[in-house]
Enzyme design. Structure first.
Site, PDB file in Angstrom:
ATOM      1  CG  ASP A  19      -6.217  -6.960   4.117  1.00 16.88           C
ATOM      2  OD1 ASP A  19      -7.362  -6.436   3.830  1.00 16.88           O
ATOM      3  OD2 ASP A  19      -5.278  -7.672   3.533  1.00 16.88           O
ATOM      4  CG  HIS A  20      -5.237  -3.683   1.409  1.00 14.65           C
ATOM      5  ND1 HIS A  20      -3.868  -3.630   0.706  1.00 14.65           N
ATOM      6  CD2 HIS A  20      -5.636  -4.851   1.806  1.00 14.65           C
ATOM      7  CE1 HIS A  20      -3.961  -4.806   0.226  1.00 14.65           C
ATOM      8  NE2 HIS A  20      -4.501  -5.594   0.896  1.00 14.65           N
TER       9      HIS A  20
HETATM   10 ZN   LIG Z   1      -5.103  -7.638   0.741  1.00 15.71          ZN
HETATM   11 ZN   LIG Z   2      -8.480  -7.550  -0.655  1.00 18.75          ZN
END
Ligand SMILES: [Zn+2]
Ligand SMILES: [Zn+2]
Length: 303
Positions: A65-66
């Site tokens: 997600d990052h």
């Molecule tokens: Zn995250």
């Molecule tokens: Zn994380």
């Protein structure tokens, strides 16, 4: 002035309204991203920001997600025939991960990618970039994979103490330029030192803390910040879950803001279970008053 655009304010699962974590920051000297979630470049396009002007990308950690948007940006910069190097910072393992990313796809790179892997002890703040007008610091935090928090520092400037220099009849004079650079000057036989003839404006700090449990010393990365951007992934009733997943609740983010004596806290990285995050804001406000919750495409200016 520092300008901040929230490009993704969700967490593991994107929602209709929230993309994966990504924050764009710029001032007159530098442009960069804090994290680069999936779809980051499209979010930039929608916000009217060109990825071609990016100088740095700071990855907190390698959860998808990052970081899943990194390949897309690397590809677009190559398609734009970028010549300038792109500088990437990340936690332990970053060299290997970027190496594999570059091996996996046929990017047709036209530019160099400089990778900087930051290995530090938990809770230690390290200055990782120190330029004349700005700096960056990093701190190892505690997540279930190596993870960093970052701070951007816009350095203060030396300004002329006009009240003082006026006493010498020194107004709009080329010598003032030297004084502003920190040099002692002599005007009509009188010495004017930078200590008396100038003053320094304070540094401005923007801290980004996400994907960590709350621990003693975490506040060091955000100390005195104009703005702390922090995860407020869970509500207080899910505190145990937050600890299990090595995350912070909105309340803990507020505790951090208070301890670090920041001016303002903006919560982000919300769990998809909260279509309405006003409850998280209320919980945080019980501890720290100046709180906002971020939405995708929110823009903040720090003067
Ligand atoms: Zn995250
Ligand atoms: Zn994380």
């Amino acid at each position: 002035m520092i300008e901040i655009v929230f490009l993704g304010t969700g967490s593991m699962f994107p929602t209709k309204k929230r993309a994966h974590p990504c924050i764009f920051v710029r001032n007159e000297n530098v442009r960069f991203l804090f994290d680069c979630g999936e779809g980051a470049q499209r979010q930039m396009r929608i916000a009217g920001i060109s990825p071609t002007k990016l100088d740095y990308i700071f990855i907190t950690h390698w959860h998808g997600d990052h970081s899943l948007g990194l390949g897309g940006i690397i590809q677009s910069l190559a398609a734009n025939r970028r010549k300038r190097k792109l500088v990437i910072y990340g936690p332990e393992g970053t060299n290997e991960r970027v190496y594999h990313l570059l091996k996996t796809f046929a990017f047709g790179l036209t530019y160099k990618i400089e990778v900087n892997e930051i290995k530090i002890k938990k809770g230690v703040v390290k200055r990782i970039i120190d330029e004349e007008r700005f700096a960056f610091e990093a701190m190892q935090v505690e997540h279930n994979v190596p993870c960093l928090s970052y701070a951007f520092i816009e350095k203060g400037r030396r300004k002329i103490n006009i009240e003082y220099t006026k006493k010498f009849g020194l107004v709009r004079h080329p010598l003032l330029g030297k004084l502003q650079k920190g040099e002692t000057i002599v005007y009509k036989g009188k010495k004017i030192t930078p200590e008396k003839g100038t003053y320094l404006t304070p540094d401005k700090r923007v801290a980004y803390v996400t994907d960590t449990i709350y621990f003693k010393g975490l506040e060091k990365i955000a100390k005195g910040a104009k703005l702390l951007i922090s995860e407020g992934t869970f509500s207080e009733e899910l505190e145990e879950k937050a600890i299990e997943y090595t995350h912070m609740t909105a309340k803990e983010a507020a505790k951090l803001a208070k301890k670090a004596k920041v001016e303002k806290l903006i919560l982000t990285h919300f769990s998809q279970r909260y279509p309405d995050v006003s409850k998280l804001k209320e919980e945080a406000q019980k501890i720290f008053k100046n709180v906002e919750t971020a939405n995708d495409f929110d823009k903040i200016e720090i003067k």
